[in-house]
Design an enzyme around this catalytic site. Structure first.
Site, PDB file in Angstrom:
ATOM      1  N   CYS A 135      24.545   2.224   9.556  1.00  0.00           N
ATOM      2  CA  CYS A 135      24.157   1.831   8.214  1.00  0.00           C
ATOM      3  C   CYS A 135      24.501   0.373   7.962  1.00  0.00           C
ATOM      4  CB  CYS A 135      24.874   2.726   7.194  1.00  0.00           C
ATOM      5  SG  CYS A 135      24.752   4.496   7.556  1.00  0.00           S
ATOM      6  N   ARG A 170      22.115   3.585   3.748  1.00  0.00           N
ATOM      7  CA  ARG A 170      22.373   4.659   4.710  1.00  0.00           C
ATOM      8  C   ARG A 170      21.173   4.955   5.600  1.00  0.00           C
ATOM      9  NH1 ARG A 170      23.657  11.103   3.668  1.00  0.00           N
ATOM     10  NH2 ARG A 170      24.471  11.530   5.768  1.00  0.00           N
ATOM     11  N   SER A 181      20.517   8.070   7.719  1.00  0.00           N
ATOM     12  CA  SER A 181      21.098   9.415   7.789  1.00  0.00           C
ATOM     13  C   SER A 181      20.934   9.997   9.183  1.00  0.00           C
ATOM     14  CB  SER A 181      20.429  10.334   6.766  1.00  0.00           C
ATOM     15  OG  SER A 181      20.512   9.776   5.472  1.00  0.00           O
ATOM     16  N   ILE A 182      22.062  10.317   9.824  1.00  0.00           N
ATOM     17  CA  ILE A 182      22.058  10.834  11.187  1.00  0.00           C
ATOM     18  C   ILE A 182      22.778  12.177  11.282  1.00  0.00           C
ATOM     19  CG2 ILE A 182      22.749  10.379  13.582  1.00  0.00           C
ATOM     20  CD1 ILE A 182      20.612   8.451  12.599  1.00  0.00           C
ATOM     21  N   GLU A 217      29.306   5.643  13.976  1.00  0.00           N
ATOM     22  CA  GLU A 217      29.417   7.069  14.259  1.00  0.00           C
ATOM     23  C   GLU A 217      30.768   7.327  14.926  1.00  0.00           C
ATOM     24  OE1 GLU A 217      27.267   9.137  13.209  1.00  0.00           O
ATOM     25  OE2 GLU A 217      25.404   8.006  12.984  1.00  0.00           O
ATOM     26  N   ASP A 269      31.139  12.889   9.571  1.00  0.00           N
ATOM     27  CA  ASP A 269      32.252  12.181  10.216  1.00  0.00           C
ATOM     28  C   ASP A 269      32.979  11.240   9.266  1.00  0.00           C
ATOM     29  OD1 ASP A 269      30.012  10.554  10.078  1.00  0.00           O
ATOM     30  OD2 ASP A 269      30.267   9.673  12.054  1.00  0.00           O
ATOM     31  N   GLY A 319      22.587   1.823  28.170  1.00  0.00           N
ATOM     32  CA  GLY A 319      23.589   1.669  29.217  1.00  0.00           C
ATOM     33  C   GLY A 319      24.474   0.446  29.107  1.00  0.00           C
TER      34      GLY A 319
END
Length: 641
Positions: free
Chosen positions: A2, A50, A52-53, A81, A105, A372
């Site tokens: 966010c 936000r 949203s996840i 996250e 979280d 990666g």
């Protein structure tokens, strides 16, 4: 993932500041188009955009939480996250009786802070930049993740201390804060040499960054007090005879656990795929959790071999659906002003352009991608890390003889075989290695930069970092340096900015503290050999990564910049950029034009140096002259992702 913005008022008038915060949030709307919100009390004003996840219908921010005795004690605004949030929530509830109102979280962060204090940041596995306001102690706590995956800019002025995910929001608040908008001449010189602005600097003198692996306390009317909580070290643990396979399994298990936790989301997760070992490993492990995984790559219009072919072959080998975005020279040039606006400060890495386009393509299909980044720094993947092996014989020479070899190299004509080896062998590691990029040497810098200061060098940046690694093996010292320079200054900036420009969350499972623990113990001979890099990682990925990828040399993300700046694709565009630029007081435009002429005629390859200056000129046109106004569309995306 966010965008956050806030001010700690210097004189308890945050209520008068909240509308300005709300307005300044709009220029980082791309970071969080799903919802927006503000909150304030007398001392702080928080704003939030936000994406949203997790716990999509709840976990709204700014978020309030507290213990039973004061359930509204804390206010949180958080970008990122936390991948071990489920484990943290369970532990906090079991050990401390913490009660949660959401399934996300964010509450785990605040509860951890309440019960564990600043030490909570050491327990967080993830990417984060957050602010917690404690209404009882009247203290603001700021923190950033160990590797610097997520950004956090800071500025202190007459109205108080402000923080934001993007610098442009602080520039919007500049007049209110009383910030000086003068440019930082030392940061400009560092940028010109390194092709990025090193932390904690920005190009604006009054705006700085909270460094990676650092937290800070801020109290009303006072400057932030920062503390480093993560200092990466490489405590090498030699491989015992017959112990190799168990160590390889340890590496594979740590990476598999990290990918599993990085797959936690309430939306669709995809993966970037270049066809190299790092992105292939992540995608192959992600397939174990989502057999319908979609992978994405980008390439350029060019004849012959294409990296997209390798990525497509790899996607087929692991069974992933694959999407390719082809970028034309016209798209490349037209996108530059918009991309630099998103960057906040220029990063003269042309690979960020195809990253921007593949992120835009991926956002049509998914809301989160894995990538990666970080594998090279953790496991020894850059070819330059093999240099200490080739220069080892020089280490047996007395210092005087090594210096004599350097003076001899100065007399050898450029292009003569062995000249570079003699020169580099005459230098110490601290003198010759500044990270993965050096666009200009001192003579070149003096010719183009009007305010050249020989006392300002890249060693301003590197010397304190090298001081922390005295006594380590040379490759570990190079890795350590890159964690503080190239990784957080270039790699992670372009990864964050180019994906968030498209409201896409990017996750980097290699940059996990548990993966780092096992990577940091790998001895030199298991990282670099005469024929390969990342040796231990390659062995650990046997059976995970397809054989045709496992031992392939590093691909990189090649951009045909040299060719395009020499030909019709970018030659006229570059010349026009120089002519129109108002940065005459910073760069000698006549000298830059001569560089372009020499490059066009094939006399020298100035492509990277030209790109560094051109990116700055466009940045200056946007943020200083206000002559260039990028066309930034309001983000609109499918809600079903």
């Amino acid at each position: 993932m966010c965008g956050l913005l806030g001010i700690l008022s210097a004189d308890s008038n945050a209520g008068d500041l909240v509308s300005a915060v709300g307005s300044a949030m709009h220029c980082q709307r791309h970071r969080g188009p799903d919802e927006t919100g503000t909150w304030h009390d007398d001392d702080v004003a928080f704003g939030f955009n936000r994406l949203s996840i997790i716990d999509i219908g709840h976990s709204h921010q700014p978020l309030r939480w507290g213990p039973a005795s004061n359930p509204q004690r804390y206010a949180l605004t958080f970008n990122g996250e936390i991948y071990n949030y489920l484990e943290l929530r369970e532990e906090l509830a079991r050990e401390h009786g913490a009660v949660f109102q959401t399934e996300g979280d964010s509450e785990a962060i605040v509860a951890a802070f309440h019960y564990w204090g600043p030490e909570a940041v050491r327990r967080l596995r993830g990417m984060f930049a957050f602010a917690i306001w404690d209404t009882e102690s009247q203290e603001l706590f700021l923190a950033r993740d160990p590797f610097g995956i997520k950004p956090l800019f800071l500025a202190t002025g007459r109205a108080g201390t402000a923080f934001a995910s993007e610098k442009k929001s602080l520039l919007e608040l500049g007049e209110l804060l009383g910030l000086d908008t003068d440019l930082d001449a030392r940061a400009i010189e560092h940028y010109t040499v390194l092709q990025y602005v090193p932390e904690p600097e920005t190009l604006h003198a009054d705006i700085r960054r909270l460094e990676s692996g650092t937290y800070a306390w801020v109290r009303p009317g006072k400057e932030p007090e920062a503390t480093r909580y993560f200092s990466p070290a490489f405590p090498v643990r030699p491989f015992a005879a017959g112990d190799e396979q168990s160590r390889y399994r340890e590496i594979a298990a740590a990476l598999e656990d990290s990918v599993a936790k990085h797959m936690r989301a309430d939306v669709t997760v995809g993966s970037f795929l270049s066809g190299g070992i790092d992105s292939t490993a992540i995608a192959a492990l992600a397939m174990r959790h989502n057999p319908n995984l979609i992978t994405f790559t980008s390439c350029f219009e060019r004849e012959g071999y294409s990296e997209a072919d390798v990525a497509a072959e790899t996607a087929a080998a692991i069974g992933a659906k694959h999407v390719v975005k082809v970028v034309s020279p016209e798209e490349f040039a037209a996108s530059i002003p918009e991309i630099i606006w998103y960057l906040d400060d220029p990063v003269a890495d042309p690979a960020l352009v195809p990253l921007y386009f593949v992120a835009k393509e991926a956002r049509k299909h998914v809301k989160v991608v894995l990538s990666g980044e970080g594998a090279d720094e953790l496991f020894g993947g850059y070819t330059i890390y093999r240099e200490p092996l080739s220069l080892k014989p020089f280490g047996y020479l007395p210092r005087g003889l090594r210096r004599a070899a350097g003076r001899l190299s100065d007399r050898i004509p450029d292009g003569t075989r062995g000249k570079s080896l003699l020169h580099r062998g005459s230098l110490t590691l601290e003198e010759r290695y500044y990270g993965n990029a050096r666009s200009f040497n001192d003579a070149q810098l003096r010719s183009v930069l009007r305010d050249f200061r020989p006392e300002w060098t890249q060693q301003d940046v590197t010397a304190p970092i090298y001081a922390e690694s005295a006594g380590w093996d040379p490759v570990a010292r190079m890795q350590h340096l890159d964690l503080f320079t190239w990784l957080r200054g270039d790699i992670l900036v372009k990864a964050d900015k180019m994906t968030m420009a498209n409201s896409l969350e990017l996750r980097v499972p290699f940059l996990d503290t548990e993966v780092f623990k096992v990577a940091a113990q790998v001895p030199l001979e298991q990282k670099i050999t005469k024929t390969t890099t990342k040796y231990a990682l390659r062995q650990a990925l046997e059976g995970i990564v397809p054989p045709h990828v496992l031992h392939r040399a590093k691909l990189g993300f090649p951009v045909p910049l040299r060719h395009w700046l020499r030909g019709a694709e970018l030659q006229d565009w570059a010349r026009q950029t120089i002519v129109e630029s108002g940065a005459d007081h910073i760069f000698d435009k006549a000298a830059v034009t001569r560089m372009l002429d020499e490059h066009r005629d094939g006399a020298s390859d100035h492509s990277r140096r030209l790109w560094t200056v051109l990116c700055f000129m466009i940045w200056h046109g946007i943020f200083v002259e206000h002559r260039i106004v990028p066309q930034i569309a309001e983000p609109t995306y499918p809600v079903s992702l």
